[in-house]
Each structure stands twice: as structure tokens, then as C-alpha cells.
Motif scaffolding. Structure first.
Motif, PDB file in Angstrom:
ATOM      1  N   MET A   1       0.767  -1.265  -0.033  1.00 16.51           N
ATOM      2  CA  MET A   1       0.099  -0.011  -0.023  1.00 16.51           C
ATOM      3  C   MET A   1       1.096   1.171  -0.098  1.00 16.51           C
ATOM      4  SD  MET A   1      -2.424   1.394   2.896  1.00 16.51           S
ATOM      5  CE  MET A   1      -3.075  -0.409   3.315  1.00 16.51           C
ATOM      6  N   SER A   3       0.880   5.324   0.251  1.00 18.07           N
ATOM      7  CA  SER A   3      -0.190   6.165   0.297  1.00 18.07           C
ATOM      8  C   SER A   3       0.437   7.540   0.978  1.00 18.07           C
ATOM      9  CB  SER A   3      -1.242   5.981   1.668  1.00 18.07           C
ATOM     10  OG  SER A   3      -2.097   6.825   1.774  1.00 18.07           O
ATOM     11  N   ARG A 347      -6.400   2.474  -1.065  1.00 15.03           N
ATOM     12  CA  ARG A 347      -6.219   2.672  -2.342  1.00 15.03           C
ATOM     13  C   ARG A 347      -7.434   3.341  -3.221  1.00 15.03           C
ATOM     14  NH1 ARG A 347      -3.647  -2.461  -2.436  1.00 15.03           N
ATOM     15  NH2 ARG A 347      -5.381  -3.278  -3.239  1.00 15.03           N
ATOM     16  N   ASN A 350      -7.574   6.775  -2.255  1.00 10.87           N
ATOM     17  CA  ASN A 350      -6.677   7.660  -2.814  1.00 10.87           C
ATOM     18  C   ASN A 350      -7.000   7.596  -4.417  1.00 10.87           C
ATOM     19  OD1 ASN A 350      -4.998   8.280  -0.557  1.00 10.87           O
ATOM     20  ND2 ASN A 350      -3.816   6.275  -0.540  1.00 10.87           N
ATOM     21  N   GLU A 352      -7.403   5.167  -6.399  1.00  7.40           N
ATOM     22  CA  GLU A 352      -7.111   3.960  -7.346  1.00  7.40           C
ATOM     23  C   GLU A 352      -8.150   2.741  -7.095  1.00  7.40           C
ATOM     24  OE1 GLU A 352      -2.831   2.636  -5.959  1.00  7.40           O
ATOM     25  OE2 GLU A 352      -2.712   5.044  -5.523  1.00  7.40           O
TER      26      GLU A 352
END
Length: 359
Positions: A1, A3, A347, A350, A352
Motif C-alpha cells: 500500500m 499512500s 487505495r 487515494n 485507485e
């Protein structure tokens, strides 16, 4: 991950210390508080500074000193460690959280689908083969004499009725069908439901909803009655909701076949315990099959009402009952799957991909 936005994770729940390094590899800052899902809170609780820093909270239940979202101005995600949210919705902060569109809440729905599905089939087979009784005898008994003849009942050819056709129900259906059973499903409207947006373990379940030979409606009384009358094994996966309290009561138990098996892996309060005990006591040592009586052949209870089940309960000693301590979902893969859901949802926040198990 990876971020840049969600950097600080606050963990409050039964996450083992050995799992924390995996989270520290994903989040630059991890505040860890081991908290049991039952019993008192830990001696040390998160501080106001830690709440103010938290972008993500991973929890089983809310810490007692977290009462308002004003304490968590950066919060974007609350990831629950359990599939059910009934213990969260009772907290004072829940109403504020549910109304806040800036904070995603996600469950762990589907994480235990494999182990719970296996549990349902295993317990059904134990009851049908009398393994739970024979294993207690402590001597080599004459089984035919003990049970009055050829006693093993095969799941092949039986009708397995599943109440709640979600992730767990579909994996239970897949496994039961592989043993030659016919699957019946009870849903609210008696139609197929979608699992879009749910966490699904690859290769499991019945995403298309095509395994059941028939769907029944839980709100149509005639349809519900037919479901119970047709099923040889009833698997209850209903959550604890006001409309589900006592869903399986004396009426439904009378609808069931007198040799039917009830398995409950949903919530204990969805079954009338007093009526269930009477039906199980009446079914001891009976081999004839009738309907309309308050009598069933056996039960496998991973959840009870009350819970924990008192030692004085007759359910512990009835030989046509298997009681387990709400343990069917405790797979060794649990935390790995939780972290997979957590990573997917971070994700998504963010930009995604799409989130999973969003409430």
C-alpha cells in the motif's frame, strides 16, 4: 500500500502483535492498542493527540473515550475487523459517523466465508453421522444397537435451506452442493441478490447466485413456511437486526421436519432459545418424520442467546446438539484478509480502484 494522504493508522482491537510489522510496512505511523472483543478495555487508551493524527482506524469496537468525530479531524476510513456491525451501531459516535460522507466505514464481510462454510457442513455431517455422540462414549459400542439400526443419514439428496444468501451462505451452498445436496435460499424478496462491492475470496461462493434450485421470500409468510417445510438442514446466517429478533420461533420450528437439523452461525438472538430447547428435547431418540410438532432432530449452534451460553443451559448436555463458542470464523487467514480489505479501501480513497465492503 502506498499512500501519501493516509499515513497514520490507529489499531484498536484483537490484532496480534506479530501482525503489526505488516501494518507498519504500509503506514508510516501506527498506534497500536490491543483490545479484546469481550471484557474490559485495555488499561491504556488512545490519547487525544493520537486521535487527532489518525487517518484510518482499524477496530472491532470503538474505544470508550472516542465519543465524537471532532476528536478525529483527519479521519477518512473506519475499517471494522468483524463482519457484523451491531456492536458498533450501539456506540454514541455511530449516528454522527453514519451521517458523515467524508468518512468511509467498511466491514470484514466475507473474510470468514470459507471457514464458516466448512463449519456448517462439518457440524451437519457430525450430527447426521452421530459423530458427536459416538466420540463421547469412551468405549467401542454397538452403534446399530445404540441408535436402533442403520442410523447414518447422508447429506447427498437432502435439501439445505440457507437463510441469508451472502458471502457465507454462498460458500456454504457451494460446499453443500458438492456433497450432492439441493440448495434452497431464503432472501427478503425471494430473488437473487448482488454481491457487487463485496470482498470475495477467489474461487469461493456463488457470485451469480445460480446454485439454489429455488429462492423463497422471508417477508411472504407462505413462502417462508414452504422454505422451512422443504429443508432438511436449515442454516441460519441472519444478522442481529430488530426485524430478525426471534425470526426462528416456535412457529418456524413446527414448520420444520421433525428430523431436520438447524445450524446457527448468524446471531443468537435470531432464534427463540426456549422454543429451540423444547424442540430439541422432543427430538431425542425419535426416528419417525412428521411435521407440525415442536420437534427437530438436532442443532449446531456457534452463536447463542444469551452469549456466552451459561453452563446451566441444557443445550450443553443434549446429545443432539453441538455448541461451539462463536468460533467458526476464526480462520488462521483472518488477519491477512482484513489487511487485504484495508489496503484495497485505502487505495480507493487515494483514487485507485473501488472500495470493498463499504457500509
Amino acid at each position: 500500500m502506498s499512500s501519501n494522504d493516509l499515513r497514520t493508522l490507529l489499531v484498536y482491537g484483537p490484532v496480534p502483535p506479530t501482525a503489526i510489522p505488516a501494518l507498519e510496512a504500509q503506514f508510516p505511523v501506527v498506534h497500536y492498542f490491543h483490545a479484546s472483543p469481550i471484557g474490559p478495555p485495555p488499561a491504556s487508551l488512545p490519547t487525544s493527540e493520537q486521535y487527532s493524527e489518525a487517518d484510518v482506524i482499524l477496530l472491532m469496537k470503538f474505544p470508550p473515550n472516542l465519543t465524537s468525530l471532532s476528536q478525529t479531524p483527519k479521519l477518512r476510513l473506519v475499517q471494522c475487523i468483524s463482519a457484523g456491525l451491531d456492536h458498533l451501531t450501539l456506540a454514541p459516535i455511530w449516528g454522527e459517523l453514519a451521517a458523515n460522507e467524508n468518512v468511509m466505514v467498511a466491514s470484514a464481510k466475507g473474510v470468514g466465508a470459507v471457514s464458516i462454510g466448512e463449519h456448517c457442513v462439518a457440524v451437519a455431517l457430525m450430527l447426521l453421522h452421530k459423530l458427536n455422540v459416538l466420540g463421547r462414549e469412551k468405549e467401542w459400542v454397538n452403534a446399530m444397537e445404540r441408535f436402533g439400526g442403520l442410523f447414518v443419514r447422508e447429506i447427498r439428496g437432502m435439501k439445505v435451506g440457507i437463510m441469508g444468501y451472502g458471502n457465507i451462505g454462498r460458500e456454504t451452498a457451494r460446499l453443500s452442493a458438492s456433497h450432492g445436496a439441493t440448495i434452497l435460499a431464503l432472501t427478503r424478496n425471494g430473488t437473487k441478490t448482488s454481491l457487487d462491492g463485496s470482498y470475495i475470496i477467489p474461487g469461493t461462493g456463488d457470485a451469480a447466485g445460480t446454485i439454489p434450485s429455488h429462492y423463497y421470500s422471508s417477508v411472504d409468510l407462505a413462502s417462508r413456511q414452504q422454505f422451512f417445510e422443504e429443508s432438511d438442514i436449515v442454516v441460519n446466517i441472519l444478522p442481529s437486526l430488530p426485524e430478525n429478533k426471534g425470526f426462528v420461533g416456535e412457529r418456524e420450528l413446527r414448520w420444520m421436519k421433525s428430523d431436520a437439523v438447524l445450524i446457527n452461525v448468524g446471531r443468537g438472538d435470531t432464534v427463540d432459545t426456549e422454543a429451540l430447547v423444547k424442540a430439541l428435547e422432543a427430538g431425542l431418540g425419535k426416528n419417525d418424520v412428521v411435521q407440525g410438532e415442536l420437534r427437530i432432530g438436532g442443532a449446531g449452534l456457534d452463536v447463542t442467546d444469551p452469549e456466552p451460553l451459561p453452563s446451566s443451559s441444557p443445550l450443553w448436555t443434549l446429545e443432539n446438539v453441538i455448541v461451539t463458542p462463536h468460533s467458526s470464523g476464526l480462520t488462521s487467514q483472518y488477519m491477512a484478509r482484513i489487511f487485504e480489505i484495508l489496503a484495497t479501501n485505502v487505495r480507493a480513497l487515494n483514487g485507485e480502484g473501488e472500495p470493498v465492503n463499504k457500509v
